[in-house]
Design a protein around this motif. Structure first.
Motif, mmCIF file in Angstrom:
data_model
loop_
_atom_site.group_PDB
_atom_site.id
_atom_site.type_symbol
_atom_site.label_atom_id
_atom_site.label_comp_id
_atom_site.label_asym_id
_atom_site.label_seq_id
_atom_site.Cartn_x
_atom_site.Cartn_y
_atom_site.Cartn_z
ATOM 1 N N VAL A 149 0.948 -1.228 0.011
ATOM 2 C CA VAL A 149 -0.182 0.026 -0.156
ATOM 3 C C VAL A 149 1.068 1.082 0.114
ATOM 4 O O VAL A 149 1.608 1.353 0.931
ATOM 5 N N LYS A 150 0.925 2.153 -1.094
ATOM 6 C CA LYS A 150 1.596 3.349 -1.066
ATOM 7 C C LYS A 150 0.867 4.336 -0.813
ATOM 8 O O LYS A 150 -0.535 4.444 -1.392
ATOM 9 N N THR A 151 1.471 5.268 -0.094
ATOM 10 C CA THR A 151 0.726 6.643 0.057
ATOM 11 C C THR A 151 1.687 7.784 -0.082
ATOM 12 O O THR A 151 2.835 7.642 -0.612
ATOM 13 N N GLU A 152 1.090 9.049 0.090
ATOM 14 C CA GLU A 152 1.822 10.284 -0.503
ATOM 15 C C GLU A 152 2.788 10.301 0.608
ATOM 16 O O GLU A 152 3.867 11.273 0.286
ATOM 17 N N ASP A 153 2.860 10.008 1.888
ATOM 18 C CA ASP A 153 3.948 10.175 2.817
ATOM 19 C C ASP A 153 5.077 9.345 2.441
ATOM 20 O O ASP A 153 6.079 9.775 2.618
ATOM 21 N N TYR A 202 2.600 9.312 -3.750
ATOM 22 C CA TYR A 202 1.119 9.065 -4.436
ATOM 23 C C TYR A 202 0.590 7.997 -3.734
ATOM 24 O O TYR A 202 1.056 6.926 -3.136
ATOM 25 N N ASN A 203 -0.875 7.881 -4.158
ATOM 26 C CA ASN A 203 -1.494 6.767 -3.556
ATOM 27 C C ASN A 203 -1.711 5.676 -4.471
ATOM 28 O O ASN A 203 -2.340 5.952 -5.482
ATOM 29 N N ARG A 220 -3.371 3.158 -9.120
ATOM 30 C CA ARG A 220 -3.513 4.407 -8.436
ATOM 31 C C ARG A 220 -4.812 4.750 -8.047
ATOM 32 O O ARG A 220 -5.808 4.835 -9.008
ATOM 33 N N GLN A 222 -7.526 7.558 -5.597
ATOM 34 C CA GLN A 222 -7.434 8.842 -4.970
ATOM 35 C C GLN A 222 -7.202 8.427 -3.314
ATOM 36 O O GLN A 222 -6.700 9.635 -2.457
ATOM 37 N N SER A 223 -7.843 7.475 -3.011
ATOM 38 C CA SER A 223 -7.526 7.071 -1.341
ATOM 39 C C SER A 223 -7.197 5.625 -1.077
ATOM 40 O O SER A 223 -7.896 4.803 -1.964
ATOM 41 N N VAL A 224 -6.549 5.346 -0.156
ATOM 42 C CA VAL A 224 -6.099 3.865 -0.016
ATOM 43 C C VAL A 224 -6.719 3.480 1.245
ATOM 44 O O VAL A 224 -6.086 2.590 1.871
ATOM 45 N N ASP A 225 -7.749 4.028 1.940
ATOM 46 C CA ASP A 225 -8.248 3.817 3.022
ATOM 47 C C ASP A 225 -8.864 2.385 3.040
ATOM 48 O O ASP A 225 -9.627 2.090 2.180
#
Length: 294
Positions: A115-119, A123-124, A161, A163-166
């Motif tokens: 799981v890739k996040t912007e932090d 990018y998500n 890719r 918008q949100s990976v929640d």
């Protein structure tokens, strides 16, 4: 004295002064000019040996204002699945309508591997693995990447890719029935069948010439450009070449049937590739509805 001797004597006696305080520069070289007496004489390319012309490199603003590289990847409408194309068949609806469908099966896999996040990555995205293989089929870096999350060896890894990976976590199983339903529109991508080197008629649907005896052009390409002006072939000219074997996406195909017992999905129409090829299924993109307009 020979020409080489004259040059060596002059270069030893006359040496340009070094300027340590100046910025790195290039001194114009000496040139040999032929005189009327048929021997080479030494001349300086500038006005004097003692005041050499120094050229300071010009630094343009374009090189200084270089923008940082950004991730160039299309946004998906939602997380998708990977499957294997099994072939095509005829499906009869309850009304008796005949629908040509492509049957896509699913092997072991479709697990969230990362799981890739912007932090962390800028990018998500959700990385999904598909098709279990033996350990020796993968390299050590690939095995280490999967073992970090405690995941079985998987052959294919692809990213979606979002918008949100929640709600996503590593080693999560993606279920077909939870992502797609009958009647949904999906985008299907895969590698087309390779046709090899083909001519313009088959590759670009060109028209052929007369097939009569007097014709000198049956299936030839024809003119590819003017002569003197421009005197070249424009880039992008449609000509014979390798056909097929490229990644292609078919948009907005309808999900006709989902069979949970056989673990297959039937999609209306044809999809890229031959039976056995890897297929990527994602929700259809509808601008302004499930993806942003920008």
């Amino acid at each position: 004295m020979s020409v080489a001797g004259r040059i060596s004597s002059i270069t030893t006696t006359i040496t340009p002064q070094s300027h340590s305080s100046c910025s790195p520069a290039a001194i114009l070289p000496l040139r040999l000019h032929k005189t009327r007496t048929n021997h080479a004489s030494l001349r300086c390319s500038n006005s004097s040996f003692f005041n050499p012309i120094r050229i300071t490199p010009i630094i343009t603003t374009k090189s200084l204002s270089r923008r940082p590289s950004s991730i160039q990847m299309s946004m998906e409408a939602g997380v998708g699945l990977m499957g294997t194309k099994l072939g095509m068949m005829t499906y009869f609806e309850s009304t008796g309508k005949v629908v040509p469908v492509t049957v896509i099966g699913f092997r072991e896999g479709n697990l969230v591997t990362q799981v890739k996040t912007e932090d962390t990555d800028g990018y998500n995205a959700v990385q999904v693995g598909y098709r279990r293989v033996r350990d020796k089929k993968l390299t050590k870096p690939e095995m280490g990447h999967l073992e970090k999350s405690g995941i079985i060896p998987l052959r294919h890894l692809q990213e979606f890719r979002l918008q949100s990976v929640d709600g996503f976590e590593p080693n999560q199983k993606l279920v077909l029935e939870e992502l797609f339903k009958e009647g949904d529109l999906v985008d299907v991508s895969g590698t087309t069948i390779g046709k090899g080197f083909q001519g313009g008629i088959k590759r670009y649907n060109f028209k052929r010439g007369p097939m009569s005896h007097g014709s000198k052009s049956h299936r030839a390409l024809g003119s590819i450009g003017a002569g003197t002006t421009p005197g070249r072939v424009y880039p992008g000219k449609k000509m014979p070449g390798r056909m097929g074997g490229t990644k292609t996406k078919i948009r907005k195909l309808k999900v006709v049937k989902i069979d949970t017992e056989l673990r297959v999905v039937m999609i209306k129409g044809a999809v890229p590739g031959k039976p056995g090829n890897l297929i990527r299924i994602t929700p259809a993109k509808i601008v302004g509805k499930n993806i942003p307009k920008s």
